[in-house]
Design a protein around this motif. Structure first.
Motif, PDB file in Angstrom:
ATOM      1  N   ALA A 129       0.838  -1.213   0.000  1.00  0.00           N
ATOM      2  CA  ALA A 129       0.000   0.000   0.000  1.00  0.00           C
ATOM      3  C   ALA A 129       0.867   1.255   0.000  1.00  0.00           C
ATOM      4  O   ALA A 129       0.570   2.234  -0.696  1.00  0.00           O
ATOM      5  N   ILE A 130       1.949   1.231   0.780  1.00  0.00           N
ATOM      6  CA  ILE A 130       2.862   2.385   0.826  1.00  0.00           C
ATOM      7  C   ILE A 130       3.566   2.547  -0.518  1.00  0.00           C
ATOM      8  O   ILE A 130       3.645   3.654  -1.061  1.00  0.00           O
ATOM      9  N   ARG A 131       4.062   1.437  -1.055  1.00  0.00           N
ATOM     10  CA  ARG A 131       4.777   1.515  -2.345  1.00  0.00           C
ATOM     11  C   ARG A 131       3.883   2.033  -3.463  1.00  0.00           C
ATOM     12  O   ARG A 131       4.328   2.758  -4.346  1.00  0.00           O
ATOM     13  N   SER A 132       2.593   1.662  -3.427  1.00  0.00           N
ATOM     14  CA  SER A 132       1.678   2.076  -4.499  1.00  0.00           C
ATOM     15  C   SER A 132       0.914   3.354  -4.156  1.00  0.00           C
ATOM     16  O   SER A 132       0.008   3.750  -4.890  1.00  0.00           O
ATOM     17  N   GLN A 133       1.262   3.979  -3.007  1.00  0.00           N
ATOM     18  CA  GLN A 133       0.611   5.234  -2.573  1.00  0.00           C
ATOM     19  C   GLN A 133      -0.906   5.079  -2.469  1.00  0.00           C
ATOM     20  O   GLN A 133      -1.680   5.961  -2.876  1.00  0.00           O
ATOM     21  N   ASP A 134      -1.321   3.954  -1.900  1.00  0.00           N
ATOM     22  CA  ASP A 134      -2.737   3.611  -1.766  1.00  0.00           C
ATOM     23  C   ASP A 134      -3.179   3.950  -0.334  1.00  0.00           C
ATOM     24  O   ASP A 134      -2.995   3.157   0.587  1.00  0.00           O
ATOM     25  N   TYR A 135      -3.781   5.126  -0.150  1.00  0.00           N
ATOM     26  CA  TYR A 135      -4.172   5.579   1.185  1.00  0.00           C
ATOM     27  C   TYR A 135      -5.194   4.630   1.819  1.00  0.00           C
ATOM     28  O   TYR A 135      -5.056   4.245   2.985  1.00  0.00           O
ATOM     29  N   LYS A 136      -6.218   4.231   1.064  1.00  0.00           N
ATOM     30  CA  LYS A 136      -7.241   3.326   1.621  1.00  0.00           C
ATOM     31  C   LYS A 136      -6.626   1.981   1.992  1.00  0.00           C
ATOM     32  O   LYS A 136      -6.963   1.393   3.026  1.00  0.00           O
ATOM     33  N   GLY A 137      -5.725   1.499   1.155  1.00  0.00           N
ATOM     34  CA  GLY A 137      -5.043   0.237   1.458  1.00  0.00           C
ATOM     35  C   GLY A 137      -4.231   0.344   2.739  1.00  0.00           C
ATOM     36  O   GLY A 137      -4.213  -0.583   3.561  1.00  0.00           O
ATOM     37  N   MET A 138      -3.561   1.494   2.930  1.00  0.00           N
ATOM     38  CA  MET A 138      -2.798   1.722   4.161  1.00  0.00           C
ATOM     39  C   MET A 138      -3.742   1.706   5.369  1.00  0.00           C
ATOM     40  O   MET A 138      -3.447   1.068   6.390  1.00  0.00           O
ATOM     41  N   CYS A 139      -4.863   2.385   5.260  1.00  0.00           N
ATOM     42  CA  CYS A 139      -5.842   2.410   6.360  1.00  0.00           C
ATOM     43  C   CYS A 139      -6.368   1.003   6.662  1.00  0.00           C
ATOM     44  O   CYS A 139      -6.510   0.615   7.820  1.00  0.00           O
TER      45      CYS A 139
END
Length: 289
Positions: free
Chosen positions: A200-210
């Protein structure tokens, strides 16, 4: 001669405990990032050869128990430095909060004295020295965002997480990391998905990080300190996008994507929690410069 060094707090976006090691530590897998809440460390050379700790915070030890003292003492002995240092610690990070305040102070002391004492130690070597002081010190030497393994001292750099606000709330209790680990049953914990957090961090996916925030220590601390669970519930009620306890606690953090929502969450928590901060992620290693 004086120098000021920034010592930022960290939060754990993911914290997993894999096993108990033969050396008594635990094998961990953590995704950590620095946030813009920082102590200030002032280093001043003294000719006497002694190490002095100065702080107005009554919870900060002024002797060899202080991790900044340990850092200065380790450098002094290892590299046979004759000069001493006065270390003034201006605390902003709450003490015993799960935010690596003491570890960050030690890391800032190592980075600063490396320059002040003209030691020219490479950063990777400084991080190895930091591991002798405490498990989080290696990460704090580098700052930014990283996957930490081993007992926390093996650091793999990650990109900065997606941009967002971080609301931190610490109840008026301290938590002993040693007590939490002693109460931990590794075979009974829910393991967070570290790989998914890294992706999620590598792909800049905010929802995935949450969605992949997780802390294997959280259920232990919540059982020992119900007030931490209460803060978590309130932060969710006030509208944070995702909420987690940092480290062994007791600080709880909430991620908020849009600034328009920050004040509402912050004000709601201020109603029953004295130490509340609304900060940005630093995320990038260069933020320490």
């Amino acid at each position: 001669m004086k120098m000021m060094v920034k010592a930022p707090a960290k939060i754990n976006l993911s914290l997993d405990v894999l096993s108990k090691r033969p050396d008594g530590f635990h094998e961990v897998e953590m995704v950590m990032t620095t946030v813009d809440l920082a102590d200030r460390i002032e280093l001043e050379l003294v000719d006497s050869g002694s190490i002095h700790i100065l702080s107005l915070d009554r919870f900060v030890p002024g002797d060899h128990r202080n991790l900044a003292y340990k850092a200065a003492d380790l450098l002094k002995r290892r590299y046979k430095v004759k000069q001493g240092v006065a270390i003034t610690i201006q605390k902003q990070i709450p003490v015993a909060a799960g935010l690596a305040g003491g570890s960050s102070d030690a890391a800032a002391t190592l980075r600063g004295l490396n320059k002040l004492w003209n030691l020219n130690i490479p950063v990777d070597e400084l991080a190895e020295l930091g591991a002798e002081i405490g498990s989080d010190v290696s990460f704090c030497i580098y700052g930014g965002t990283a996957l930490a393994t081993g007992r926390g001292e093996v650091i793999q750099e990650l990109p900065a997480p997606p941009n967002c606000w971080v609301i931190l709330a610490k109840p008026s209790i301290g938590v002993s990391t040693a007590d939490v680990y002693r109460s931990l049953k590794v075979d009974r914990i829910t393991h967070p998905n570290t790989e998914a957090m890294v992706e999620a961090i590598r792909s800049q996916d905010y929802k995935g990080m949450c969605n992949h925030l997780g802390n294997a220590l959280e259920t232990v601390t919540l059982r020992m300190h119900p007030e931490v669970a209460h803060i978590k519930q309130q932060m969710e009620r006030f509208g944070a996008d995702a909420v987690l306890m940092s480290g062994s606690g007791p600080t709880v953090f909430g991620l908020v994507e849009y600034e328009s929502k920050v004040q509402r969450v912050y004000n709601g928590l201020r109603g029953f929690c004295d130490q509340v901060f609304a900060v940005r992620m630093l995320g990038d290693r260069n933020a320490l410069d």
